[in-house]
Design an enzyme around this catalytic site. Sequence first.
Site, PDB file in Angstrom:
ATOM      1  N   SER A 144     -40.580  57.184   0.818  1.00 14.32           N
ATOM      2  CA  SER A 144     -40.222  57.972   2.008  1.00 14.32           C
ATOM      3  C   SER A 144     -39.062  57.281   2.706  1.00 14.32           C
ATOM      4  O   SER A 144     -38.950  56.041   2.631  1.00 14.32           O
ATOM      5  CB  SER A 144     -41.421  58.030   2.962  1.00 14.32           C
ATOM      6  OG  SER A 144     -41.032  58.558   4.214  1.00 14.32           O
ATOM      7  N   TYR A 157     -48.438  53.654   7.412  1.00 13.76           N
ATOM      8  CA  TYR A 157     -47.777  54.540   6.434  1.00 13.76           C
ATOM      9  C   TYR A 157     -46.397  53.993   6.075  1.00 13.76           C
ATOM     10  O   TYR A 157     -46.041  53.914   4.897  1.00 13.76           O
ATOM     11  CB  TYR A 157     -47.667  55.950   7.028  1.00 13.76           C
ATOM     12  CG  TYR A 157     -46.957  56.942   6.123  1.00 13.76           C
ATOM     13  CD1 TYR A 157     -47.657  57.650   5.150  1.00 13.76           C
ATOM     14  CD2 TYR A 157     -45.589  57.180   6.247  1.00 13.76           C
ATOM     15  CE1 TYR A 157     -47.006  58.565   4.311  1.00 13.76           C
ATOM     16  CE2 TYR A 157     -44.934  58.083   5.418  1.00 13.76           C
ATOM     17  CZ  TYR A 157     -45.649  58.779   4.455  1.00 13.76           C
ATOM     18  OH  TYR A 157     -45.001  59.682   3.627  1.00 13.76           O
TER      19      TYR A 157
HETATM   20  N1  LIG Z   1     -43.837  65.962   3.425  1.00  9.97           N
HETATM   21  C1  LIG Z   1     -42.982  65.072   3.826  1.00  9.97           C
HETATM   22  O1  LIG Z   1     -42.223  65.301   4.797  1.00  9.97           O
HETATM   23  C2  LIG Z   1     -42.872  63.740   3.109  1.00  9.97           C
HETATM   24  C3  LIG Z   1     -41.814  62.889   3.478  1.00  9.97           C
HETATM   25  C4  LIG Z   1     -41.669  61.678   2.833  1.00  9.97           C
HETATM   26  C5  LIG Z   1     -42.543  61.317   1.824  1.00  9.97           C
HETATM   27  N2  LIG Z   1     -43.583  62.146   1.490  1.00  9.97           N
HETATM   28  C6  LIG Z   1     -44.461  61.697   0.390  1.00  9.97           C
HETATM   29  O2  LIG Z   1     -44.478  62.692  -0.611  1.00  9.97           O
HETATM   30  C7  LIG Z   1     -45.730  62.641  -1.313  1.00  9.97           C
HETATM   31  C8  LIG Z   1     -46.342  64.039  -1.327  1.00  9.97           C
HETATM   32  O3  LIG Z   1     -46.600  64.413   0.014  1.00  9.97           O
HETATM   33  P1  LIG Z   1     -46.774  65.930   0.491  1.00  9.97           P
HETATM   34  O4  LIG Z   1     -46.054  66.062   1.762  1.00  9.97           O
HETATM   35  O5  LIG Z   1     -46.495  66.841  -0.619  1.00  9.97           O
HETATM   36  O6  LIG Z   1     -48.330  65.893   0.873  1.00  9.97           O
HETATM   37  P2  LIG Z   1     -49.570  66.842   0.468  1.00  9.97           P
HETATM   38  O7  LIG Z   1     -50.656  66.400   1.374  1.00  9.97           O
HETATM   39  O8  LIG Z   1     -49.147  68.247   0.439  1.00  9.97           O
HETATM   40  O9  LIG Z   1     -49.883  66.387  -1.031  1.00  9.97           O
HETATM   41  C9  LIG Z   1     -50.469  65.147  -1.351  1.00  9.97           C
HETATM   42  C10 LIG Z   1     -51.269  65.334  -2.618  1.00  9.97           C
HETATM   43  O10 LIG Z   1     -51.839  64.054  -2.960  1.00  9.97           O
HETATM   44  C11 LIG Z   1     -53.181  64.279  -3.370  1.00  9.97           C
HETATM   45  N3  LIG Z   1     -53.974  63.056  -3.187  1.00  9.97           N
HETATM   46  C12 LIG Z   1     -54.305  62.445  -2.037  1.00  9.97           C
HETATM   47  N4  LIG Z   1     -55.091  61.392  -2.289  1.00  9.97           N
HETATM   48  C13 LIG Z   1     -55.251  61.336  -3.638  1.00  9.97           C
HETATM   49  C14 LIG Z   1     -55.968  60.492  -4.505  1.00  9.97           C
HETATM   50  N5  LIG Z   1     -56.703  59.464  -4.037  1.00  9.97           N
HETATM   51  N6  LIG Z   1     -55.909  60.717  -5.835  1.00  9.97           N
HETATM   52  C15 LIG Z   1     -55.183  61.769  -6.323  1.00  9.97           C
HETATM   53  N7  LIG Z   1     -54.511  62.619  -5.550  1.00  9.97           N
HETATM   54  C16 LIG Z   1     -54.538  62.408  -4.208  1.00  9.97           C
HETATM   55  C17 LIG Z   1     -53.672  65.417  -2.467  1.00  9.97           C
HETATM   56  O11 LIG Z   1     -54.830  66.043  -3.009  1.00  9.97           O
HETATM   57  C18 LIG Z   1     -52.452  66.321  -2.433  1.00  9.97           C
HETATM   58  O12 LIG Z   1     -52.465  67.256  -3.490  1.00  9.97           O
HETATM   59  C19 LIG Z   1     -46.585  61.615  -0.587  1.00  9.97           C
HETATM   60  O13 LIG Z   1     -46.521  60.382  -1.262  1.00  9.97           O
HETATM   61  C20 LIG Z   1     -45.915  61.525   0.780  1.00  9.97           C
HETATM   62  O14 LIG Z   1     -46.170  60.298   1.397  1.00  9.97           O
HETATM   63  C21 LIG Z   1     -43.764  63.360   2.117  1.00  9.97           C
END
Ligand SMILES: NC(=O)c1ccc[n+]([C@@H]2O[C@H](COP(=O)([O-])OP(=O)(O)OC[C@H]3O[C@@H](n4cnc5c(N)ncnc54)[C@H](O)[C@@H]3O)[C@@H](O)[C@H]2O)c1
Length: 266
Positions: A144, A157
């Site tokens: 991130s 985080y």
């Molecule tokens: N959305 C944003 O703005 C953003 C920004 C920067 C980074 N991220 C990163 O991108 C990645 C995806 O995030 P997102 O926004 O799509 O979130 P999201 O919550 O939509 O998806 C996260 C997924 O991870 C799965 N997950 C959680 N714990 C788990 C586990 N123990 N084992 C297996 N699967 C597990 C969940 O079931 C879900 O499907 C993450 O690593 C997040 O930190 C997101």
Amino acid sequence: MDLLDKVAIVTGGNSGIGAGVTDMFAKHGAKVIIADISLLESDSLADKLQRQGHEVYAIETDVTKVETVESMVSETIKRFKTIDILVNNAGVWAAQGFVDRAFSSPEDWDITYEVNLKAVATVTNAVVPHMKSNSNGKIINVASVGGKIGSPTNPAYMASKAGTISLTKSSALEYAKFNINVNAICPGFVWTPMAMSIEEQLGSNHPEFTNMTPREIYDSLVAEKIPLGRDQTPDDIGNLAVFLASEYSRNVTGQAINVCGGFNMD
Ligand SMILES: NC(=O)c1ccc[n+]([C@@H]2O[C@H](COP(=O)([O-])OP(=O)(O)OC[C@H]3O[C@@H](n4cnc5c(N)ncnc54)[C@H](O)[C@@H]3O)[C@@H](O)[C@H]2O)c1
């Protein structure tokens, strides 16, 4: 079809950014395993993509549990004989009940460390022997921009994502001699279920956001903080993932590349 017949595992691959990566990989010809803790949603995305003619399957996986990770990797090998690409995308924002405060709780530290950082090493360790035996592999860790800039409201985080960037560099050094590239993608704001829950927390804790829906809060942050000013989607992250998973990036390793509309430029 830059990934034709490549075999990819996408952790957390059924929601938000992971679903975008799964979808883009499938459209570029890859065979994809969705390794997510929530099987129902994974099955539903796999069914949808199979109906479009893609080879996408779901395997229930808790990335924090070594046994389930190892059995997911064995099942993948049984089905496809090889693994070419791993995307460590599964992530959590914080423990249930997180509220805006100066320091994250012990539970926030534990869960973000377990899922966002330690599990990246766990899944990588399980997959790398198969890449080594092919002398080829692409590992992509979803970090991130938060891991580069920090935040006063969820340090656990941000630290977990800074750790992911560091782990990416160590892994790139360790596996370079096996022709395995390891890179991180650092997304900025992307509208996903995780983003929605972050905006809900902001709405309940910051007077300036009172009476705004989570989506309105998100749009106002994009307008204020993102130089390119446009909404960013999971496909924008998927596009970079396709590049990093393909031979176009054969000489790129150990990098942490932002996809953030110019929010952060380091
Ligand atoms: N959305 C944003 O703005 C953003 C920004 C920067 C980074 N991220 C990163 O991108 C990645 C995806 O995030 P997102 O926004 O799509 O979130 P999201 O919550 O939509 O998806 C996260 C997924 O991870 C799965 N997950 C959680 N714990 C788990 C586990 N123990 N084992 C297996 N699967 C597990 C969940 O079931 C879900 O499907 C993450 O690593 C997040 O930190 C997101």
